[in-house]
Design a protein around this motif. Structure first.
Motif, PDB file in Angstrom:
ATOM      1  N   ASN A 158     -16.017  48.446 -19.567  1.00 40.14           N
ATOM      2  CA  ASN A 158     -17.089  47.451 -19.611  1.00 40.14           C
ATOM      3  C   ASN A 158     -17.643  47.261 -21.017  1.00 40.14           C
ATOM      4  N   GLU A 159     -17.807  48.369 -21.743  1.00 41.21           N
ATOM      5  CA  GLU A 159     -18.471  48.283 -23.042  1.00 41.21           C
ATOM      6  C   GLU A 159     -17.626  47.592 -24.109  1.00 41.21           C
ATOM      7  N   ASP A 213     -23.222  44.326 -16.908  1.00 42.35           N
ATOM      8  CA  ASP A 213     -22.683  44.747 -18.203  1.00 42.35           C
ATOM      9  C   ASP A 213     -21.867  43.668 -18.904  1.00 42.35           C
TER      10      ASP A 213
END
Length: 290
Positions: A154-155, A257
């Motif tokens: 996700n990041e 996110d």
């Protein structure tokens, strides 16, 4: 309940039986047999097995023209528990029997057809964003999609998405160098024999000739057709059939996110895993280029 789900609930057992009777008929089918068999024996066995199968008129099926996307859009499927997002970027491209298919296949091989292609070498080998990033051209009797895809944390969704757009824009904007085209041709041509090493695969390829309305000798000249594609032709195919500015981006992951980084690529619609719309977001306003 969306319209698709409602329509499915209206389909009855009788509807399925009627559709089967109409379309599952001998004049709408073909039989492929590959192996250590005699044609006469196969013919005799087929006649015995299908003796009671009667031909019927099959209505001609017509399809509406597929809609044309005027801008890039983003669809996020929210899975709050996900630590990864699976990203697909694509658009409708062409049908399998289109003469441009092989040219687009060569362009796609340069872009993301294997672990030696641009997407994999950049997003995995250089940036370590994913275990693999690829692209492919679908094979359909009707118009099929072109897609590029990867699963990322996700990041790093924003960086991965930027990489996708960079390479999609590049394959459309500039002619690939001859060495990359040559490598793509070698990969596609040299891997072709692996597709015909079993009887099942040979049967499947004969089936494809019929399904996609290809000439009987299509596979005989397939490798030559690949080797004859020029860099200019590969680029022209990419220009015509790959549309990064009008793509649909589908990301499955934790919406909280990934929505914000994806807004820079177009308006975002968030749905849950049942297909119900949850929220929409406008495209982000990006700073003007200096």
């Amino acid at each position: 309940m969306d319209t698709t789900e409602a329509a499915l609930e209206r389909i009855s057992r009788r509807d399925l039986q009627s559709w089967h009777r109409t379309h599952f008929v001998p004049n709408n089918a073909f039989l492929v047999a590959v192996g250590d068999v005699e044609p006469a024996a196969v013919q005799s066995a087929a006649e015995r097995a299908f003796r009671g199968w009667r031909r019927r008129d099959v209505p001609e099926t017509t399809y509406p023209a597929p809609p044309e996307r005027a801008r890039r859009e983003v669809l996020v499927v929210d899975r709050p528990q996900s630590v990864q997002s699976v990203i697909y970027v694509g658009n409708l491209a062409l049908e399998r029997r289109n003469p441009d298919f092989v040219r687009l296949q060569v362009a796609n091989q340069v872009l993301g057809g294997s672990a030696a292609s641009r997407l994999f070498m950049d997003l995995r080998e250089q940036r370590s964003l994913t275990y693999g990033a690829y692209s492919q051209v679908g094979e359909r009797a009707q118009v099929a999609p072109f897609v590029a895809f990867a699963a990322v944390r996700n990041e790093v969704t924003q960086e991965a998405m930027a990489g996708f757009v960079e390479h999609l824009d590049r394959i459309v904007a500039e002619q690939p160098p001859q060495d990359e085209v040559g490598d793509a041709q070698s990969y596609l041509s040299d891997s072709f024999p692996l597709q015909i090493e079993t009887a099942g695969r040979v049967a499947s390829m004969v089936e494809e000739l019929r399904i996609y309305d290809l000439p009987d000798d299509y596979w005989d000249g397939y490798r030559s057709a690949i080797r004859e594609v020029t860099a200019e032709q590969a680029h022209a195919a990419a220009e015509q059939y790959i549309h990064p500015d009008r793509a649909i981006i589908v990301a499955v992951g934790k919406a909280a996110d990934i929505v914000e980084p994806l807004r820079r690529y177009g308006p975002v619609r968030v749905i849950d895993t049942e297909g119900n719309e949850v929220e929409t977001f406008p495209a982000a306003e990006l700073p003007a280029a200096e």
